[in-house]
Design a protein around this motif. Sequence first.
Motif, PDB file in Angstrom:
ATOM      1  N   ASP A  97      40.580  29.212  54.255  1.00 38.66           N
ATOM      2  CA  ASP A  97      39.251  29.282  54.784  1.00 38.66           C
ATOM      3  C   ASP A  97      38.329  30.438  53.835  1.00 38.66           C
ATOM      4  O   ASP A  97      37.429  31.003  54.492  1.00 38.66           O
ATOM      5  N   LYS A  98      38.827  30.778  52.803  1.00 38.17           N
ATOM      6  CA  LYS A  98      37.951  31.558  52.117  1.00 38.17           C
ATOM      7  C   LYS A  98      37.241  30.919  50.670  1.00 38.17           C
ATOM      8  O   LYS A  98      37.968  29.898  50.113  1.00 38.17           O
ATOM      9  N   ASP A  99      36.220  31.356  50.136  1.00 37.02           N
ATOM     10  CA  ASP A  99      35.741  30.693  49.059  1.00 37.02           C
ATOM     11  C   ASP A  99      36.304  31.351  47.975  1.00 37.02           C
ATOM     12  O   ASP A  99      36.658  32.829  48.201  1.00 37.02           O
ATOM     13  N   LEU A 100      36.586  30.934  46.755  1.00 38.82           N
ATOM     14  CA  LEU A 100      37.252  31.592  45.535  1.00 38.82           C
ATOM     15  C   LEU A 100      36.235  32.154  44.780  1.00 38.82           C
ATOM     16  O   LEU A 100      35.416  31.671  44.044  1.00 38.82           O
ATOM     17  N   THR A 101      36.337  33.612  44.931  1.00 38.64           N
ATOM     18  CA  THR A 101      35.348  34.329  44.121  1.00 38.64           C
ATOM     19  C   THR A 101      36.290  35.463  43.472  1.00 38.64           C
ATOM     20  O   THR A 101      37.572  35.641  44.074  1.00 38.64           O
ATOM     21  N   LEU A 102      35.745  36.323  42.805  1.00 40.08           N
ATOM     22  CA  LEU A 102      36.428  37.414  42.144  1.00 40.08           C
ATOM     23  C   LEU A 102      37.026  38.306  43.097  1.00 40.08           C
ATOM     24  O   LEU A 102      38.106  38.885  43.483  1.00 40.08           O
ATOM     25  N   GLN A 103      35.970  38.697  44.180  1.00 38.99           N
ATOM     26  CA  GLN A 103      36.060  39.429  45.173  1.00 38.99           C
ATOM     27  C   GLN A 103      37.451  38.853  46.066  1.00 38.99           C
ATOM     28  O   GLN A 103      38.130  39.799  46.522  1.00 38.99           O
ATOM     29  N   SER A 104      37.069  37.637  46.562  1.00 36.21           N
ATOM     30  CA  SER A 104      38.092  37.063  47.530  1.00 36.21           C
ATOM     31  C   SER A 104      39.490  37.059  46.851  1.00 36.21           C
ATOM     32  O   SER A 104      40.595  37.334  47.399  1.00 36.21           O
ATOM     33  N   PHE A 105      39.513  36.530  45.696  1.00 42.19           N
ATOM     34  CA  PHE A 105      40.724  36.559  44.835  1.00 42.19           C
ATOM     35  C   PHE A 105      41.426  37.778  44.755  1.00 42.19           C
ATOM     36  O   PHE A 105      42.836  38.098  44.881  1.00 42.19           O
ATOM     37  N   ALA A 106      40.580  39.006  44.379  1.00 43.76           N
ATOM     38  CA  ALA A 106      41.411  40.118  44.366  1.00 43.76           C
ATOM     39  C   ALA A 106      42.123  40.541  45.648  1.00 43.76           C
ATOM     40  O   ALA A 106      43.178  41.079  45.614  1.00 43.76           O
ATOM     41  N   ASP A 107      41.660  40.210  46.888  1.00 43.46           N
ATOM     42  CA  ASP A 107      42.071  40.439  48.047  1.00 43.46           C
ATOM     43  C   ASP A 107      43.145  39.465  48.286  1.00 43.46           C
ATOM     44  O   ASP A 107      44.355  39.941  48.876  1.00 43.46           O
ATOM     45  N   VAL A 108      42.975  38.458  48.048  1.00 41.46           N
ATOM     46  CA  VAL A 108      44.141  37.480  48.287  1.00 41.46           C
ATOM     47  C   VAL A 108      45.401  37.756  47.441  1.00 41.46           C
ATOM     48  O   VAL A 108      46.658  37.719  47.667  1.00 41.46           O
ATOM     49  N   PHE A 109      45.282  38.017  46.179  1.00 38.53           N
ATOM     50  CA  PHE A 109      46.203  38.450  45.181  1.00 38.53           C
ATOM     51  C   PHE A 109      47.100  39.692  45.666  1.00 38.53           C
ATOM     52  O   PHE A 109      48.143  39.741  45.934  1.00 38.53           O
ATOM     53  N   PRO A 135      50.162  46.794  39.203  1.00 34.38           N
ATOM     54  CA  PRO A 135      48.769  47.312  38.548  1.00 34.38           C
ATOM     55  C   PRO A 135      47.850  46.193  38.433  1.00 34.38           C
ATOM     56  O   PRO A 135      46.738  46.687  38.256  1.00 34.38           O
ATOM     57  N   VAL A 136      48.393  45.151  38.089  1.00 35.16           N
ATOM     58  CA  VAL A 136      47.343  43.880  38.002  1.00 35.16           C
ATOM     59  C   VAL A 136      46.362  43.867  39.392  1.00 35.16           C
ATOM     60  O   VAL A 136      45.074  43.618  39.626  1.00 35.16           O
ATOM     61  N   ALA A 137      47.057  43.916  40.712  1.00 34.90           N
ATOM     62  CA  ALA A 137      46.444  43.634  41.944  1.00 34.90           C
ATOM     63  C   ALA A 137      45.603  44.840  41.919  1.00 34.90           C
ATOM     64  O   ALA A 137      44.373  44.837  42.317  1.00 34.90           O
ATOM     65  N   ASN A 138      46.046  46.256  41.606  1.00 30.07           N
ATOM     66  CA  ASN A 138      45.261  47.326  41.757  1.00 30.07           C
ATOM     67  C   ASN A 138      43.736  47.097  40.706  1.00 30.07           C
ATOM     68  O   ASN A 138      42.670  47.652  41.312  1.00 30.07           O
ATOM     69  N   TYR A 139      44.169  46.675  39.599  1.00 27.96           N
ATOM     70  CA  TYR A 139      43.203  46.465  38.678  1.00 27.96           C
ATOM     71  C   TYR A 139      41.903  45.618  39.249  1.00 27.96           C
ATOM     72  O   TYR A 139      40.679  45.357  39.199  1.00 27.96           O
ATOM     73  N   LEU A 140      42.375  44.306  39.528  1.00 31.44           N
ATOM     74  CA  LEU A 140      41.668  43.401  40.251  1.00 31.44           C
ATOM     75  C   LEU A 140      40.662  43.751  41.341  1.00 31.44           C
ATOM     76  O   LEU A 140      39.593  43.558  41.615  1.00 31.44           O
ATOM     77  N   HIS A 141      41.442  44.494  42.267  1.00 36.54           N
ATOM     78  CA  HIS A 141      40.598  45.244  43.225  1.00 36.54           C
ATOM     79  C   HIS A 141      39.559  46.274  42.897  1.00 36.54           C
ATOM     80  O   HIS A 141      38.405  46.185  43.395  1.00 36.54           O
ATOM     81  N   THR A 142      39.686  46.969  41.955  1.00 39.18           N
ATOM     82  CA  THR A 142      38.644  48.010  41.409  1.00 39.18           C
ATOM     83  C   THR A 142      37.688  47.491  40.690  1.00 39.18           C
ATOM     84  O   THR A 142      36.575  47.329  40.959  1.00 39.18           O
ATOM     85  N   ALA A 143      38.117  46.155  39.920  1.00 45.60           N
ATOM     86  CA  ALA A 143      37.046  45.520  39.216  1.00 45.60           C
ATOM     87  C   ALA A 143      36.197  44.796  40.121  1.00 45.60           C
ATOM     88  O   ALA A 143      34.946  44.298  39.779  1.00 45.60           O
ATOM     89  N   SER A 144      36.890  44.232  41.318  1.00 49.27           N
ATOM     90  CA  SER A 144      35.819  43.443  42.186  1.00 49.27           C
ATOM     91  C   SER A 144      34.947  44.340  42.894  1.00 49.27           C
ATOM     92  O   SER A 144      33.729  44.046  43.008  1.00 49.27           O
ATOM     93  N   ILE A 145      35.167  45.665  42.992  1.00 48.71           N
ATOM     94  CA  ILE A 145      34.359  46.564  43.730  1.00 48.71           C
ATOM     95  C   ILE A 145      33.273  46.865  42.844  1.00 48.71           C
ATOM     96  O   ILE A 145      31.934  47.182  42.964  1.00 48.71           O
ATOM     97  N   ASP A 146      33.595  47.064  41.421  1.00 44.39           N
ATOM     98  CA  ASP A 146      32.760  47.658  40.343  1.00 44.39           C
ATOM     99  C   ASP A 146      31.993  46.494  39.932  1.00 44.39           C
ATOM    100  O   ASP A 146      31.194  46.744  38.959  1.00 44.39           O
ATOM    101  N   LEU A 147      32.145  45.383  40.333  1.00 42.28           N
ATOM    102  CA  LEU A 147      31.369  44.082  39.773  1.00 42.28           C
ATOM    103  C   LEU A 147      31.550  43.938  38.170  1.00 42.28           C
ATOM    104  O   LEU A 147      30.475  43.610  37.719  1.00 42.28           O
ATOM    105  N   VAL A 148      32.566  43.921  37.919  1.00 46.77           N
ATOM    106  CA  VAL A 148      32.866  43.973  36.190  1.00 46.77           C
ATOM    107  C   VAL A 148      32.623  42.481  35.920  1.00 46.77           C
ATOM    108  O   VAL A 148      33.240  41.747  36.695  1.00 46.77           O
TER     109      VAL A 148
END
Length: 215
Positions: A97-109, A135-148
């Motif tokens: 039930d989530k749309d696939l975006t970088l933000q949602s994927f970071a959370d799902v991952f 480390p990949v999960a942590n980076y995705l989380h940071t990148a999704s917040i920083d809108l990289v």
Amino acid sequence: MKFTPVLLPAIIETIADVIEKNAVEVTDLDQALGDGDHVINLQRGIDALMEERAGLTQLGWVDAWQKIGMTLMASVGGASGSLYGTLFIALSKAGRDKDLTLQSFADVFSQGVEAVKKRGRSDLGEKTLLDVYIPVANYLHTASIDLVPLADVLENVSKVAVAGVESTRNMLATKGRASFLEERSLGHIDAGAKTAQLMISAIIDVLSKQLTLPS
Ligand code: ADP
Ligand code: MG
């Protein structure tokens, strides 16, 4: 998640290719620290996914992840089989039930990686594939917040994964078969971390090519 997994066949084929190309190196690594079957284990799973790859494109992401998880659980064997099975089944549960975006994927991952930690009773710094995935999960989380921008995220994920593999070299193994070696595990990189990085980089190659296609 609304996008359909049309890229999955290309991703599975690219992963099959990269694991085959690195089979000797990875087997040497797993012989140094484990029982030498890691590539064979993974290839059993990859072969099973190759059989299913066309059908996977007919499913949504959530159902495709679920099917991949069940297939890996049933076909791979070894510690890595249940860990990868757990990862994909957890991605499927978290992505519902989530749309696939970088933000949602970071959370799902992140939720997928948490499930692997629980299943393996392991964490960062124990000389396993988690030294790449955490480390990949942590980076995705940071990148999704920083809108990289996505292209930069993909490039950086590859770098984080390579650094993760290298970080295992001087770690003492405390989980899996390598832990029996105690100090003798020092100086070798972990086979499961290496294949995790190879597979992540293969996925990124396919995604990056897609991004640079003229629309
Ligand atoms: P097995 O160790 O059962 O022979 P494989 O050779 O397929 O299975 O996979 C070994 C890899 O699995 C290791 O290199 C390590 O990265 C990973 N691994 C093993 N045990 C654990 C664990 N408890 N938690 C996380 N990863 C683990
Ligand atoms: Mg093994």
